[in-house]
Scaffold this active site. Sequence first.
Site, mmCIF file in Angstrom:
data_model
loop_
_atom_site.group_PDB
_atom_site.id
_atom_site.type_symbol
_atom_site.label_atom_id
_atom_site.label_comp_id
_atom_site.label_asym_id
_atom_site.label_seq_id
_atom_site.Cartn_x
_atom_site.Cartn_y
_atom_site.Cartn_z
ATOM 1 N N GLU A 1 -133.403 -19.134 -59.958
ATOM 2 C CA GLU A 1 -132.667 -20.388 -60.188
ATOM 3 C C GLU A 1 -133.130 -21.494 -59.243
ATOM 4 O OE1 GLU A 1 -128.359 -19.908 -60.057
ATOM 5 O OE2 GLU A 1 -128.232 -20.168 -62.211
ATOM 6 N N HIS B 1 -142.628 5.659 -62.935
ATOM 7 C CA HIS B 1 -142.803 6.430 -64.167
ATOM 8 C C HIS B 1 -142.479 5.582 -65.396
ATOM 9 C CE1 HIS B 1 -143.364 10.252 -61.960
ATOM 10 N NE2 HIS B 1 -142.747 9.524 -61.026
ATOM 11 N N LYS C 1 -125.167 -23.764 -72.224
ATOM 12 C CA LYS C 1 -123.718 -24.020 -72.279
ATOM 13 C C LYS C 1 -123.426 -25.084 -73.326
ATOM 14 C CE LYS C 1 -122.852 -23.015 -67.412
ATOM 15 N NZ LYS C 1 -122.502 -23.604 -66.122
HETATM 16 O O1 PA5 Z 1 -126.158 -20.419 -58.076
HETATM 17 C C1 PA5 Z 1 -125.423 -20.984 -58.864
HETATM 18 O O2 PA5 Z 1 -124.962 -22.122 -58.633
HETATM 19 C C2 PA5 Z 1 -124.974 -20.329 -60.152
HETATM 20 O O3 PA5 Z 1 -125.594 -19.100 -60.339
HETATM 21 C C3 PA5 Z 1 -123.470 -20.124 -60.160
HETATM 22 O O4 PA5 Z 1 -123.105 -19.314 -59.088
HETATM 23 C C4 PA5 Z 1 -122.992 -19.508 -61.466
HETATM 24 O O5 PA5 Z 1 -123.427 -20.276 -62.551
HETATM 25 C C5 PA5 Z 1 -121.463 -19.424 -61.488
HETATM 26 O O6 PA5 Z 1 -120.890 -20.670 -61.334
HETATM 27 P P1 PA5 Z 1 -119.382 -20.884 -60.901
HETATM 28 O O7 PA5 Z 1 -119.218 -20.309 -59.552
HETATM 29 O O8 PA5 Z 1 -119.167 -22.354 -60.939
HETATM 30 O O9 PA5 Z 1 -118.540 -20.149 -61.912
#
Ligand code: PA5
Length: 428
Positions: free
Chosen positions: A283, A304, A418
Amino acid sequence: MKITVSYSKNDTPSNEELKQLSEKSLSALQTLIDGNGEGNDFLGWVNLPNEISQQEIAKIESIAERLRKCSEVFVVAGIGGSYLGARMVIEALKHNFDTLTNQNTPTILYAGNTMNEDYLADLMEVLDKKDYSLAVISKSGTTTETAVTFRILREHLTKKYGSQEAAKRIVAITDKEKGVLKQIADKEGCDTFVIPDNVGGRFSVLTPVGLLPIAVAGFDIRKILEGAKLQRKEVLGNKDSDMLKYVVARNYLYNKGKSVEIMVNYQPNLVYFSEWWKQLYGESEGKDNKGLFPASVSNTTDLHSMGQYIQEGRRLMFETVLHIENSKKSLPIPTLKENDDKLDYLLNHSLTQINEKAEEGTRLAHLEGGVSQIQLSVERVDEINIGQLIYFFEIACGVSGYVLGVNPFNQPGVENYKKKMFKLLGKE
Ligand code: PA5
């Protein structure tokens, strides 16, 4: 902790290449410390180990203790950075078969990270018969997977215990004002923790997001913070740190044309370490059509399966091996009257040494196959070392992102699915 890098024949860098990347990485570290790079409003995690207050730690410990006493099961409801850090630490430290051995500690179950109906229906069947409590964790307070799971769990808890007792069994960890979660928790009278504005989800394991579930699972959060503090001291202002060596090696290999970094471990309790690492790096770096694709294997199991591809498939990858020097327990290989299984040649070694030979043999084989190796050696898996690893990989991620030329602290691409999902579901 110590980094060693073995480059395969075709990937060997010149001194000049390494020098240039070292300078670039050092300057990226300085940008991070000075807080004048992209995404600088999300740098709260850099000083977290030193800045988290004694009051906050004591509040986490006392709520965790209360929940431990009233729960056979503790549900962590969150997704992405809102659960992977906690799960990584708990899986690394717990007994491998804790669901069958733990009498005095709640079993930790995870939800809010899937909308699969069967998974949630199975969970509810289990929770019908167990005393439980839960942490609902969402920085935005609006994430669909977590929100819909929380609606189901909140209703179930209320039916099971009545609204007053249900409120005592829910802890909400969220933003101070964004989203609806804080409002709901305040209205119901649940305990809450606030996720600092300047700490993004995947960098939040050292806030209550990670620390509360870890404490409920019975692990020492003070030691985890101490480990992170040690690593912070080690890497900030040190131009020869192992963290910078890691950044240099992975960026050199990326520039050389590698597109996949594989995190490798040799023990099943580190599978979620890789999951946490993959989210952190995927990310943070995967944007603007750039970035290494973070993958993982857990050996020797995956030797394996994926081992064949790594040895002889397309030459896309290099490996980062998390090498653990000592195991926690020992289990001798029995001596038999007859060597009918022909395994006596192993008797001079412990299982840990045999596992290490497999690791060493794989390193040599993969190097021969053109797969360069970065090895990070850690003395043992315990709270202090996990704390060090968290800080090591978080800071290396921020620095690497700046070396790559992206903003490591946003995730604009996550929004796209989303939007499309909401349109399909008819959300206004
Ligand atoms: O690193 C990030 O920002 C994301 O992976 C969030 O943690 C994830 O999308 C969950 O978001 P939230 O904590 O707003 O539910």
